[in-house]
Structures are given as structure tokens and as C-alpha cells.
Design a protein around this motif. Structure first.
Motif, PDB file in Angstrom:
ATOM      1  N   UNK A 239      -8.254  -4.706   7.302  1.00 26.35           N
ATOM      2  CA  UNK A 239      -6.808  -4.598   7.094  1.00 26.35           C
ATOM      3  C   UNK A 239      -6.559  -3.202   6.530  1.00 26.35           C
ATOM      4  N   UNK A 240      -6.296  -2.265   7.420  1.00 25.95           N
ATOM      5  CA  UNK A 240      -6.196  -0.860   7.021  1.00 25.95           C
ATOM      6  C   UNK A 240      -4.796  -0.285   7.246  1.00 25.95           C
ATOM      7  N   UNK A 241      -3.808  -1.165   7.378  1.00 25.20           N
ATOM      8  CA  UNK A 241      -2.458  -0.700   7.713  1.00 25.20           C
ATOM      9  C   UNK A 241      -1.576  -0.460   6.496  1.00 25.20           C
ATOM     10  N   UNK A 242      -2.001  -0.954   5.319  1.00 25.05           N
ATOM     11  CA  UNK A 242      -1.162  -0.869   4.127  1.00 25.05           C
ATOM     12  C   UNK A 242      -1.611   0.256   3.214  1.00 25.05           C
TER      13      UNK A 242
ATOM     14  N   UNK B 217      -2.983   0.974  -4.658  1.00 22.99           N
ATOM     15  CA  UNK B 217      -2.803   2.229  -3.923  1.00 22.99           C
ATOM     16  C   UNK B 217      -3.755   3.328  -4.394  1.00 22.99           C
ATOM     17  N   UNK B 218      -4.025   3.396  -5.690  1.00 23.95           N
ATOM     18  CA  UNK B 218      -4.950   4.417  -6.179  1.00 23.95           C
ATOM     19  C   UNK B 218      -6.375   4.130  -5.707  1.00 23.95           C
ATOM     20  N   UNK B 219      -6.732   2.858  -5.693  1.00 25.42           N
ATOM     21  CA  UNK B 219      -8.063   2.487  -5.229  1.00 25.42           C
ATOM     22  C   UNK B 219      -8.228   2.752  -3.743  1.00 25.42           C
ATOM     23  N   UNK B 220      -7.134   2.646  -2.981  1.00 26.20           N
ATOM     24  CA  UNK B 220      -7.180   2.939  -1.544  1.00 26.20           C
ATOM     25  C   UNK B 220      -7.661   4.371  -1.322  1.00 26.20           C
TER      26      UNK B 220
END
Length: 399
Positions: A365-368, A336-339
Motif C-alpha cells: 500500500x504505497x499510495x498514501x 508521514x515522517x516514518x514514510x
């Protein structure tokens, strides 16, 4: 003090370097001076380390031995057939090179017993940085200056200049030495050194045709070395040499995905994140059709990222549609931090890089919130990993 007189062939030089590394160092041979390329260990890095070490070992009055070290382990050499082809023309083989495998066999080599000259990078990475980072005494590089190498390097070079190939700067820095040596070397020795120098420059500049990479300095370097070959009457065909090396570099059909990811790999740590980047000399369609379909690609890339303990993994591809030149970019944030880092990178650099969604988002895959992956055609092809990785690193620093 180890000396390199009279002028030896490249093969004899590498034999001398091996003896110096693997023999117990005496007080008279310390410190050992190493010349090493970056961890991607591509053709430019590997050849530049050999050439610079060879040239600097013949600089009078001291002729101090410089030991070229390939920044990879011996099993990885077989992933680089284009390097094998250059070495053959240079009169040497893979077995003649010194790698991290041999370096790790040396016992009781303390940091203070070493000096390091960097080529094709200007800051050590990984475990070498942790042990020897403060023993760097010079560099010859064409990347952005990271300000790590001391401004005063004594008798070693500190050259950081943009051009297509690091080898261009090696040839330029050793110009006077090269000419003096050429007068004292046998004809075949000069030809061997010339082919070692020319190979990476031709590859990195696409045979001096790449508008984005080729500089006048690259052109002058090639013309100068080719001029020596012409004077000696050595048979040489620039186009044929470039084609031979390109075909070898671009043939990935016998490799696994893991081999492809590690063939030209670099990593960095910034701001508590670890970024891993793989440059691939074929496009994504080639990979999916020849190596493995989508699920296989993604599964193997995730495995590689886990093995390297990455927060962000990227693939940079180059391809030549209808004889042209194109780039693709895949970025995968694995937590999540890398996102947040990757989204910041995209927001800040999408226009600069000319990012256009690849094949309607087939690999996205950009939904999470916990993982995020996207793939693009990169329309601004002048930006290679050399420019794009620092953009990602800046986003990592800002997080």
C-alpha cells in the motif's frame, strides 16, 4: 561472596541463582552479576545466557555467582517449544529459569547493586537500558559493535565477533573452563551442558550448512563439544537433534498472529522514531494459509504496532522452499515522517538486499503519504535482521 563449588548440575546452579536473586541481598552478596540475552529471547539468547553464567560462575579463584536472566516475561516462554526441548536434554525445565517476571518481584534492587554481562547483544534496550545501562561490565556478542560496552571490563569478557551463533563465542570463551569442569563433572552433567551448547549453534547455522551464516569458528565449536560427547560414549545424532529443534521452531500453527509477532521481537529507538521487528520462522504464504488471511494479518500487525507504540513495524521471514532457503521482508511506515524514513531505506538498500516485489504487490500500500507498506522477496539471503535492522536504524538517524 557467593560461590559455586563444588561443580553443580545446571538445575542445581539455577536453583542457587534463584535463591540469590529472590533473597534479600546482604552487603556480602552485592553487587549481583546478571547475564542476559537480547529482547528477542530466541534460542541462542536464552541458552547463551545460561551457559555463560554457568561457566563464569565456575571460574577460579573467586567462582563468583553469575545469575542468568531470560529477557522476557514468564508467559512468553510457552511460545518457544524448541527451548523446552533443549532444556529437557539439559536436565532443566521452564520453571527453573529466571525471567523478567521474577526480576520485577525483587524490591529495593538499586542499579549500583547490580553488574550486567550481555550475550547476543552489546547494548541494553528498553526499560533495562534506562535503569541499568551504565552498569554493563561485559559482553559476548556476534552483532555489530555499538560501542556501548566499556573497552576495559576488568574480569568480565568483552567479545564482539561475527559468527553464526553467539553460543559459539560462549563456548570459545569458556573453553579452558569447560575442559576443567568436564574432568570434575559427572557424565550426565557434561552431556546436559553439551546439548545446551549445541542446540542454538545447529539452529542458527542450519546444521552447519548455511553458507551465509556458518563460520569456521562455529564448526570448531560444534566439533569440540561433540568430541567430548564421543569421548564419554554419549549417544548423540547431530542431524536428528537439529531436525527435532527445527520442527518445533517452525510449527506456528497453534499460535495467533500476536503470539507470532512477539515470539522473536526486537525494537529500537533512533532519531525520534521507534522501530519494531518480528522474525518469523515461516513464509508469508504459510501465515496467510494457516494463521489468517490478508485482512487478518494486516489488522493484527497494526494492532501490535499500536500496542508497542511503533512508527515502523517490520516482519522478517525465513522459509525453505524445496529444501532451499529464502527470505521475505515487509516494512510498514505508520505516519508521514516514518514514510520518508522507509523510502530512504528502500532507496539506499534495495540493491544490497536484492528486494523483489512479493506476489505482484498483494500486501503493498504505497499510495498514501501518511502510511506506506511494501513487501518483498529478499534475494540476498545473507542479510538477516542482524544486518537489515541497522540499515533501517541508519535511515531513522538520517531523518
Amino acid at each position: 561472596m557467593s560461590t559455586m563449588t563444588p561443580i553443580s548440575s545446571l538445575k542445581s546452579f539455577l536453583i542457587t541463582a534463584r535463591k540469590a536473586l529472590l533473597s534479600p541481598p546482604s552487603s556480602g552478596t552485592k553487587p549481583l552479576t546478571f547475564v542476559i540475552g537480547n529482547e528477542s529471547a530466541d534460542l541462542d539468547s536464552l541458552c547463551s545466557a545460561i551457559a555463560l553464567a554457568y561457566l563464569r560462575s565456575h571460574i577460579p579463584p573467586h567462582n563468583k555467582l553469575h545469575i542468568p536472566l531470560a529477557n522476557l516475561y514468564r508467559p512468553d516462554l510457552v511460545l518457544r517449544p524448541e527451548m523446552g526441548a533443549v532444556l529437557k536434554k539439559a536436565g532443566v525445565e521452564f520453571d527453573d529459569l529466571l525471567t523478567l517476571t521474577e526480576f520485577d518481584q525483587v524490591e529495593d534492587l538499586e542499579p549500583q547493586d547490580t553488574r550486567w554481562v550481555l550475550v547476543d547483544h552489546n547494548a541494553l534496550t528498553g526499560s533495562l537500558r534506562d535503569r541499568f545501562g551504565d552498569r554493563v561490565v561485559g559482553c559476548v556478542d556476534h552483532h555489530d559493535d555499538e560501542g556501548v560496552v566499556p573497552l576495559e571490563t576488568g574480569d568480565e569478557p568483552r567479545i564482539v565477533q561475527k559468527c553464526g551463533s553467539c553460543m559459539t563465542l560462549v563456548a570459545k570463551s569458556g573453553g579452558d573452563v569447560w575442559r576443567t569442569m568436564a574432568d570434575q563433572m559427572q557424565r550426565d552433567q557434561v552431556a546436559q551442558l553439551a546439548h545446551l551448547v549445541l542446540g542454538p549453534i545447529l539452529i542458527d547455522t542450519t546444521n552447519l550448512t548455511s553458507k551465509d551464516k556458518t563460520t569456521p569458528t562455529d564448526v570448531r565449536a560444534v566439533e569440540s563439544v561433540e568430541g567430548v560427547l564421543k569421548e564419554l560414549g554419549v549417544r548423540y545424532d547431530r542431524d536428528a537433534y537439529h531436525k527435532e529443534l527445527s520442527l518445533l521452531k517452525e510449527d506456528l500453527s497453534s499460535l495467533s498472529y500476536r503470539d507470532i509477532f512477539r515470539k522473536d521481537y526486537k525494537s529500537w529507538k533512533e532519531g525520534g522514531f521507534k522501530l519494531g521487528t518480528s522474525s518469523v520462522s515461516q513464509g508469508l504464504h504459510y501465515l496467510l494459509e494457516r494463521i489468517g488471511e490478508k485482512d487478518k494479518l494486516l489488522t493484527e500487525l497494526k494492532k501490535w504496532a499500536d500496542e508497542q507504540e511503533l512508527d515502523i513495524v517490520t516482519i522478517f521471514t525465513t522459509l525453505h522452499p524445496q529444501g532451499g532457503f529464502a527470505r521475505e521482508l515487509m516494512v510498514w511506515a505508520l505516519n508521514d515522517k516514518a514514510v520518508k524514513v522507509v523510502k530512504d531505506f528502500v532507496k539506499s538498500n534495495s540493491e544490497t538486499l536484492g528486494l523483489e516485489t512479493w506476489e505482484d504487490g498483494q500486501l503493498d500500500d504505497t499510495s498514501s503519504a501518511s502510511q506506506w507498506r511494501a513487501c518483498w522477496r529478499q534475494l540476498r539471503t545473507e542479510h538477516s535482521r542482524k544486518q537489515t535492522a541497522p540499515m533501517l536504524r541508519e535511515a531513522m538517524k538520517r531523518a
